[in-house]
Design an enzyme around this catalytic site. Structure first.
Site, PDB file in Angstrom:
ATOM      1  CB  ALA A  67      -6.328  -1.655  41.732  1.00 24.09           C
ATOM      2  N   GLY A 106     -11.376  -3.507  41.169  1.00 22.20           N
ATOM      3  CA  GLY A 106     -11.766  -2.100  41.209  1.00 22.20           C
ATOM      4  C   GLY A 106     -12.642  -1.701  40.034  1.00 22.20           C
ATOM      5  CD  GLU A 109     -13.819  -2.815  44.716  1.00 19.20           C
ATOM      6  OE1 GLU A 109     -12.694  -2.656  44.213  1.00 19.20           O
ATOM      7  OE2 GLU A 109     -14.020  -2.876  45.938  1.00 19.20           O
ATOM      8  CD  GLU A 129     -10.753  -6.907  44.361  1.00 18.30           C
ATOM      9  OE1 GLU A 129     -11.449  -7.940  44.222  1.00 18.30           O
ATOM     10  OE2 GLU A 129     -11.131  -5.795  43.987  1.00 18.30           O
TER      11      GLU A 129
HETATM   12  N1  3HC Z   1      -2.558  -4.606  37.347  1.00 17.66           N
HETATM   13  C1  3HC Z   1      -1.422  -4.466  36.647  1.00 17.66           C
HETATM   14  N2  3HC Z   1      -1.135  -5.193  35.564  1.00 17.66           N
HETATM   15  C2  3HC Z   1      -2.045  -6.090  35.159  1.00 17.66           C
HETATM   16  C3  3HC Z   1      -3.255  -6.284  35.844  1.00 17.66           C
HETATM   17  C4  3HC Z   1      -3.518  -5.482  36.983  1.00 17.66           C
HETATM   18  N3  3HC Z   1      -4.665  -5.572  37.681  1.00 17.66           N
HETATM   19  N4  3HC Z   1      -3.957  -7.244  35.201  1.00 17.66           N
HETATM   20  C5  3HC Z   1      -3.206  -7.636  34.158  1.00 17.66           C
HETATM   21  N5  3HC Z   1      -2.056  -6.930  34.137  1.00 17.66           N
HETATM   22  C6  3HC Z   1      -0.994  -6.997  33.120  1.00 17.66           C
HETATM   23  C7  3HC Z   1      -0.324  -8.362  33.062  1.00 17.66           C
HETATM   24  O1  3HC Z   1       0.739  -8.423  34.001  1.00 17.66           O
HETATM   25  C8  3HC Z   1       0.167  -8.379  31.636  1.00 17.66           C
HETATM   26  O2  3HC Z   1       1.312  -7.547  31.584  1.00 17.66           O
HETATM   27  P1  3HC Z   1       2.546  -7.900  30.633  1.00 17.66           P
HETATM   28  O3  3HC Z   1       1.983  -7.958  29.248  1.00 17.66           O
HETATM   29  O4  3HC Z   1       3.498  -6.805  30.886  1.00 17.66           O
HETATM   30  O5  3HC Z   1       3.026  -9.228  31.115  1.00 17.66           O
HETATM   31  C9  3HC Z   1      -0.930  -7.660  30.868  1.00 17.66           C
HETATM   32  O6  3HC Z   1      -1.616  -6.882  31.844  1.00 17.66           O
HETATM   33  C10 3HC Z   1      -1.903  -8.614  30.201  1.00 17.66           C
HETATM   34  O7  3HC Z   1      -2.403  -9.534  31.195  1.00 17.66           O
HETATM   35  P2  3HC Z   1      -2.664 -11.064  30.902  1.00 17.66           P
HETATM   36  O8  3HC Z   1      -1.578 -11.617  30.068  1.00 17.66           O
HETATM   37  O9  3HC Z   1      -2.939 -11.692  32.216  1.00 17.66           O
HETATM   38  O10 3HC Z   1      -3.992 -10.986  30.045  1.00 17.66           O
HETATM   39  P3  3HC Z   1      -5.141 -12.058  29.947  1.00 17.66           P
HETATM   40  O11 3HC Z   1      -6.029 -11.563  28.882  1.00 17.66           O
HETATM   41  O12 3HC Z   1      -4.582 -13.428  29.874  1.00 17.66           O
HETATM   42  O13 3HC Z   1      -5.904 -12.002  31.361  1.00 17.66           O
HETATM   43  C11 3HC Z   1      -6.968 -10.912  33.214  1.00 17.66           C
HETATM   44  C12 3HC Z   1      -6.590 -10.848  31.714  1.00 17.66           C
HETATM   45  C13 3HC Z   1      -7.990 -12.031  33.441  1.00 17.66           C
HETATM   46  C14 3HC Z   1      -7.599  -9.583  33.562  1.00 17.66           C
HETATM   47  C15 3HC Z   1      -5.727 -11.196  34.072  1.00 17.66           C
HETATM   48  O14 3HC Z   1      -4.680 -10.326  33.661  1.00 17.66           O
HETATM   49  C16 3HC Z   1      -5.944 -10.982  35.528  1.00 17.66           C
HETATM   50  O15 3HC Z   1      -6.477 -11.832  36.187  1.00 17.66           O
HETATM   51  N6  3HC Z   1      -5.510  -9.827  36.067  1.00 17.66           N
HETATM   52  C17 3HC Z   1      -5.633  -9.510  37.454  1.00 17.66           C
HETATM   53  C18 3HC Z   1      -7.013  -8.962  37.752  1.00 17.66           C
HETATM   54  C19 3HC Z   1      -7.129  -8.589  39.213  1.00 17.66           C
HETATM   55  O16 3HC Z   1      -6.688  -9.295  40.085  1.00 17.66           O
HETATM   56  N7  3HC Z   1      -7.767  -7.448  39.478  1.00 17.66           N
HETATM   57  C20 3HC Z   1      -7.919  -6.971  40.802  1.00 17.66           C
HETATM   58  C21 3HC Z   1      -6.794  -6.036  41.089  1.00 17.66           C
HETATM   59  S1  3HC Z   1      -6.777  -5.522  42.756  1.00 17.66           S
HETATM   60  C22 3HC Z   1      -7.997  -4.366  42.831  1.00 17.66           C
HETATM   61  O17 3HC Z   1      -8.690  -4.105  41.883  1.00 17.66           O
HETATM   62  C23 3HC Z   1      -8.126  -3.680  44.142  1.00 17.66           C
HETATM   63  C24 3HC Z   1      -9.393  -2.911  44.215  1.00 17.66           C
HETATM   64  O18 3HC Z   1     -10.305  -3.614  45.010  1.00 17.66           O
HETATM   65  C25 3HC Z   1      -9.186  -1.555  44.819  1.00 17.66           C
END
Ligand code: 3HC
Ligand code: NAI
Length: 702
Positions: A67, A106, A109, A129
């Site tokens: 997400a 997500g 998922e 998450e």
């Molecule tokens: N939402 C919004 N922005 C995100 C994002 C996300 N889930 N994941 C990464 N980004 C953004 C970062 O903020 C960054 O933005 P910027 O360039 O403007 O600063 C850009 O994407 C690149 O991210 P990274 O620099 O972190 O890239 P890496 O390659 O180092 O890492 C990653 C990639 C491992 C995917 C890391 O970004 C990460 O851990 N992201 C979060 C993943 C996450 O927590 N996903 C679950 C979301 S909640 C969800 O899915 C709910 C569902 O159950 C309904």
């Protein structure tokens, strides 16, 4: 909304198989536009007689990072990820997910709802998450336990850990693994092979015995969380969800999960953790603009003590070649022993296998002659904290290192401008301030002296990323960002101790606030002798009017340095134990009060937290004012990753915004009536209050 040129879904067809590519680079986050377009594409495919099967993949090397976290602060717009997942699951035409790069949250998922999953060996699959104070809200808590069994699913969801494609295959999370070049073809073949069987109901992985084991594992985790002073609502709720997966039909479980997810989204813990996530991203961007990093493969580490050994391990783990330099053969052997024992502990605990250890150690060499550094691309100095010793080491580095080599110091406090000016190439000198243990702690302060070249700064940020550290840019001053602020709030704790609160009460109040360890427990862990040496060194320059609490000195004079000597503020009759209150320490404090004519007064826990935080936030504001930190997010990142500030509160500046800056300023003004020097409010804080602004708004200006 996406422009017509940038559709969020790329659709192509291959002999009756529709390939739907998620197209929101770089990470294909599931923003509203993507969900909407994917939902529509799936609906169209269902009605299209030319489509017999569907492959879902990610364009650009990643499946999806899940997400879009930024949308959680806004009103939710359907379809949700869970709605898209339901459509995939209900599809009469088989859907196969082709996973590479990241398939998280997500994203995973959606794949769990598909009829089969194929991935690359290096793909990263997970439900992270919980790290954002959330739980999987797109069906993950229901479908993962059904697919791989609750006992295997529980740790993945509770810890938010991701697994490689290979590990996912072993868990049954993937049906097959293949390389990147053949991924799509393999997925297409699989989709065709599934044929009309897609719609058959999916059996649960768990039989009755597995179900009972799952429930027992949930009960164990519930107890563990209950025993912790702090657990996230998400941690408790996700256990409820997994239990629902074991006890209820899918539809009811999904509904339960959705309600639990909404509770998490509304929680302050989620807001704090999301803040910490984005603060780290902001802090991690090199302030050196377009400067290109220099290439680094061979690194030198001078000094194989506590820090040098840890830094060497961090570099070896990241694939660098490392040359360790010490002052004599015995110290060199001691340094190598330290490195070996770090690896031995990892092998003993099963975190590393012997082959990987051998591979890492094969890139380590050691010498007492600085000439061994002649080919190094970067050298980190970690010798004694003494300007004369460091100056000598840098003179040697200046003599032996090749032009263009980066010369870094791990100093905690010393003037890096002075170190740089002392050699012929100040443009190559920078501070790389690691934290102990350096192979574990995430924070890396990148301390930028006046004359440093931009590409040296850029290289340091790139190196941090390679070492999997969290970098923060800091300016040169006594203590840089973290230690400078730490000094002040530790003083506030000392004052409260002398004025009437016991160290035990102070620790307990701050542990209830969310610190894993209070300041006195922490002092016992790090060792009182280090601070004692620093205080002696600084005694000559201490302003005579400044309040100075002597309790720590009194303990050190008795040889009570903390855990390593069996007693400090606490008593440690047995190694590794948490420590007991010590009446003799209370007597030392009482004697100090008597000598100074201080009458102990009672403190409420709330006051302890308020004073501690007021001191912290005030000094942090001064650090910003002085340009030592670029933005509040950098301070949040430093204090969360290096100083134990509770991550779920986002960081001290986020906390200050949450409490309200006027309230913090009012506290400072009231404490300043006792000690106008120590508590003098920062000008920046006053200005923000005057303008009705916040640290969060300051962040947005960068
Ligand atoms: N939402 C919004 N922005 C995100 C994002 C996300 N889930 N994941 C990464 N980004 C953004 C970062 O903020 C960054 O933005 P910027 O360039 O403007 O600063 C850009 O994407 C690149 O991210 P990274 O620099 O972190 O890239 P890496 O390659 O180092 O890492 C990653 C990639 C491992 C995917 C890391 O970004 C990460 O851990 N992201 C979060 C993943 C996450 O927590 N996903 C679950 C979301 S909640 C969800 O899915 C709910 C569902 O159950 C309904
Ligand atoms: P330490 O005393 O454990 O190690 C210093 C090492 O440097 C010793 O092994 C010593 O033999 C070696 N050494 C001394 N002079 C040398 C020379 N001329 N050439 C080669 N080697 C030499 O000290 P520690 O704790 O590792 O600290 C090192 C530096 O890191 C200091 O500047 C300290 O302020 C800084 N630091 C320490 C932290 C900590 O928690 N210990 C945290 C962050 C920074």
């Amino acid at each position: 909304m996406p422009t017509p040129e940038q559709p969020r879904i790329l659709a192509t067809q291959q002999d009756g198989v529709l390939l739907l590519g998620l197209n929101h680079p770089p990470l294909n986050t599931l923003d509203h536009a993507l969900r909407q377009q994917l939902y529509a594409a799936l609906q169209t495919a269902a009605l299209d007689p030319s489509v017999q099967a569907i492959v879902l993949h990610g364009a650009g090397g990643n499946f999806s990072a899940g997400a879009d976290i930024r949308e959680f602060g806004q009103p939710r717009q359907p379809p949700w990820a869970g709605d898209v997942a339901l459509l995939i699951e209900a599809s009469a035409k088989p859907v196969v997910a082709a996973l590479q790069g990241v398939a998280l949250g997500g994203g995973l998922e959606l794949a769990l709802a598909a009829h089969a999953r194929i991935g690359t060996a290096g793909a990263r699959l997970g439900l992270p998450e919980v790290k954002l104070g959330l739980l999987p809200g797109g069906g993950g808590t229901q479908r993962l336990p059904r697919l791989i069994g609750a006992t295997a699913a529980l740790p993945l969801i509770l810890e938010g850990r991701d697994v490689s494609g290979d590990a996912a295959l072993a868990l049954g999370l993937l049906d097959a693994v293949c390389d990147e070049a053949t991924l799509l073809d393999a997925a297409v073949r699989k989709a065709r092979a599934l044929g009309d069987d897609a719609a058959v109901s999916r059996p649960r992985a768990d039989g009755e015995a597995g179900r009972q084991a799952g429930l027992a594992a949930i009960a164990v985790q519930r107890e563990r969380l209950a025993a912790k002073p702090h657990s996230l609502p998400a941690q408790r709720l996700l256990l409820d969800c997994i239990q629902a997966a074991l006890e209820q039909p899918l539809e009811a479980g999904l509904q339960f999960e959705r309600q639990a997810f909404l509770q998490c989204v509304a929680s302050p813990e989620h807001r704090g953790l999301a803040h910490a996530f984005f603060a780290e991203k902001q802090a991690g961007k090199s302030p050196a603009g377009q400067a290109r990093p220099r290439a680094v493969q061979q690194a030198g580490v001078v000094g194989g003590g506590t820090m040098g050994a840890g830094i060497a391990v961090a570099m070896l783990n990241a694939g660098l070649d490392v040359v360790l330099i010490e002052r004599d053969a015995a110290s060199l052997q001691a340094g190598l022993d330290r490195i070996n024992s770090v690896y031995q502990r990892q092998v003993d605990s099963g975190k590393l296998d012997a082959a990987a250890r051998a591979q890492r150690l094969s890139r380590l060499s050691a010498a007492t002659d600085y000439a061994a550094l002649s080919a190094a691309d970067l050298v980190v100095e970690a010798v004694f904290e003494d300007m004369d010793v460091k100056a000598q080491v840098f003179a040697e580095l200046d003599r032996v290192c090749r032009p263009g080599a980066i010369l870094a110091t791990n100093t905690s406090y010393l003037d890096i401008n002075r170190i740089a000016r002392g050699i012929s190439r100040p443009q190559d000198v920078i501070g790389l301030h690691f934290f102990s243990p350096a192979n574990v702690m995430k924070l890396l302060e990148i301390v930028v002296p006046e004359q440093v070249a931009d590409d040296v700064v850029a290289t340091s940020f790139a190196l941090a990323r390679r070492l999997r550290k969290v970098p923060v840019r800091a300016g040169v001053c006594d203590g840089f960002i973290g230690n400078r602020i730490l000094y002040v709030y530790r003083e506030a704790a000392n004052f409260m101790m002398e004025d009437g609160a016991s160290p035990y009460q102070i620790d307990q109040a701050l542990e209830s606030f969310g610190y894993a360890m209070g300041p006195f427990r922490t002092a016992d862990l790090t060792g009182g002798d280090i601070g004692w040496a620093t205080r002696k060194r600084k005694a000559a320059t201490r302003p005579p009017e400044a309040r100075y609490v002597r309790v720590a000195d009194r303990l050190c004079e008795r040889g009570w340095f903390g855990q390593k000597t069996g007693r400090g503020y606490y008593l440690y009759p047995e190694r590794g134990q948490r420590g007991r209150q010590d009446p003799e320490v209370l007597a030392v404090i009482e004697a100090e009060r008597a000598e100074r004519g201080i009458e102990a007064r009672p403190f409420k826990d709330e006051e302890i937290v308020r004073r501690y935080m007021a001191a912290l936030v005030n000094e942090a504001a001064k650090v910003l004012e002085d340009g030592i930190a670029l933005r509040p997010a950098d301070i949040d990142t430093a204090l969360v990753n290096g100083y134990g500030f509770p991550r779920w509160r986002g960081g001290p500046m986020k906390y200050a915004d949450d409490v309200g800056l006027p309230a913090i300023l009012a506290d400072l003004e009231s404490y300043a009536r006792e000690d106008a020097g120590f508590w003098a409010p920062s000008e920046l804080l006053r200005r923000l209050v005057r303008e009705g602004s916040t640290f969060g708004k300051l962040n947005q200006q960068h």
